[in-house]
Design a protein around this motif. Structure first.
Motif, PDB file in Angstrom:
ATOM      1  N   GLN A   3       8.614 -18.468   9.765  1.00  0.00           N
ATOM      2  CA  GLN A   3       8.573 -17.953   8.168  1.00  0.00           C
ATOM      3  C   GLN A   3       7.107 -17.621   8.011  1.00  0.00           C
ATOM      4  O   GLN A   3       6.817 -16.470   7.378  1.00  0.00           O
ATOM      5  N   HIS A  13       6.312 -13.851   9.834  1.00  0.00           N
ATOM      6  CA  HIS A  13       7.073 -12.869   9.302  1.00  0.00           C
ATOM      7  C   HIS A  13       6.738 -12.616   7.546  1.00  0.00           C
ATOM      8  O   HIS A  13       6.284 -11.631   7.251  1.00  0.00           O
ATOM      9  N   PHE A  14       6.563 -13.663   6.908  1.00  0.00           N
ATOM     10  CA  PHE A  14       6.229 -13.676   5.510  1.00  0.00           C
ATOM     11  C   PHE A  14       4.710 -12.961   5.369  1.00  0.00           C
ATOM     12  O   PHE A  14       4.464 -12.266   4.300  1.00  0.00           O
ATOM     13  N   SER A  21      10.910  -8.288  10.242  1.00  0.00           N
ATOM     14  CA  SER A  21      10.886  -9.353   9.137  1.00  0.00           C
ATOM     15  C   SER A  21      12.189  -9.514   8.364  1.00  0.00           C
ATOM     16  O   SER A  21      12.481 -10.434   8.117  1.00  0.00           O
ATOM     17  N   LEU A  29      14.397 -12.468   7.914  1.00  0.00           N
ATOM     18  CA  LEU A  29      14.879 -12.929   6.410  1.00  0.00           C
ATOM     19  C   LEU A  29      16.546 -13.046   6.563  1.00  0.00           C
ATOM     20  O   LEU A  29      17.189 -13.737   5.936  1.00  0.00           O
ATOM     21  N   THR A  30      17.179 -12.213   7.120  1.00  0.00           N
ATOM     22  CA  THR A  30      18.677 -12.133   7.254  1.00  0.00           C
ATOM     23  C   THR A  30      19.080 -13.459   8.379  1.00  0.00           C
ATOM     24  O   THR A  30      19.994 -14.202   7.537  1.00  0.00           O
ATOM     25  N   ASP A  66      17.591 -16.235   8.007  1.00  0.00           N
ATOM     26  CA  ASP A  66      17.462 -17.619   7.411  1.00  0.00           C
ATOM     27  C   ASP A  66      18.416 -17.472   6.339  1.00  0.00           C
ATOM     28  O   ASP A  66      18.821 -18.547   5.991  1.00  0.00           O
ATOM     29  N   GLU A  84      15.040  -3.069   0.506  1.00  0.00           N
ATOM     30  CA  GLU A  84      13.678  -3.295   0.864  1.00  0.00           C
ATOM     31  C   GLU A  84      13.056  -2.000   1.760  1.00  0.00           C
ATOM     32  O   GLU A  84      12.032  -1.652   1.651  1.00  0.00           O
TER      33      GLU A  84
END
Length: 241
Positions: A28, A31-32, A48, A52-53, A55, A79
């Protein structure tokens, strides 16, 4: 920060991430950080979004809430449009159009060459209960062709000769049957949150009445090297008015 200068830094972070044993906190952070504080390249954004997908699916799995492919598609496309409007053009299809085109959306990419390359994409999401892509081989009972066959036919017969692909929204819960098969390719499992699979591979699996159990046939968004598979078009795609 200039996007041309941060790539080596990103590679160092990714190697460090692998060495840290693929902890959720490290994933996290990496990538964040890129997604929020740097000017991401298109490759960075794809990477990223895959994380996120993954997660989001993991959170859904933890509370027994199956997330639909439409939700994930909308989030990802939004996005991409916000962050890379000059590099990627997306045309989404309605449910009725999906039935006739075999695709959820059409993608066009461009870069420094100013040429374009186009794709037709059908999305599928992993089913938490079976840990498989239940609708990968979907076929409308009123149509002699499967969805995959329609996708390939409509893509290759179009005037632009588009490339047919599947986007698989993936998540698994550290299952040994998965980890042993992808470890030599992309060792960070979250990279497979959005995976790319050739429609021709799906057609082959369909002929064998199988679904993808070997992750050698999958490529993460960021590692798919889509622009290398076909000669780019000199003109951009037609836009809706």
């Amino acid at each position: 920060m200039d996007s041309g200068n941060h790539q080596p830094f990103y590679q160092v972070l990714e190697r460090s991430l692998c060495q840290l044993g693929n902890t959720k906190a490290a994933n996290q952070f990496l990538h964040f950080y890129i997604f929020l504080y740097m000017r991401p390249t298109l490759c960075d954004t794809f990477r990223s979004l895959s994380f996120l997908t993954w997660d989001m699916l993991a959170k859904g799995r933890s509370v027994d809430c199956q997330i639909g492919e439409e939700t994930l598609t909308d989030i990802n496309i939004l996005e991409l449009k916000i962050r890379h409007s000059s590099e990627i053009y997306t045309r989404t299809f309605s449910t009725t159009q999906e039935g006739s085109e075999g695709a959820d959306w059409e993608w066009w990419f461009t870069g420094s060459s100013k040429k374009w390359i186009g794709f037709r994409v059908q999305a599928k999401v992993i089913d938490f209960e079976t840990n498989s892509f239940e609708h990968l081989h979907y076929q409308n009972k009123n149509n002699p062709l499967s969805q995959c066959q329609i996708l390939i036919q409509r893509a290759v017969e179009s005037s632009s000769r588009l490339i047919p692909l599947y986007c698989l929204y993936s998540n698994w819960n550290n299952s040994p049957q998965f980890t042993s098969r992808y470890a030599n390719y992309y060792p960070v499992q979250e990279s497979y949150g959005c995976s790319i699979l050739s429609a021709f591979a799906v057609r082959y699996l369909q002929s064998k009445k199988r679904k993808p159990a070997n992750f050698k046939v999958l490529r993460p968004y960021s590692g798919s090297q889509l622009s290398e598979v076909q000669e780019p078009h000199p003109q951009p795609p037609p836009r809706k008015r």
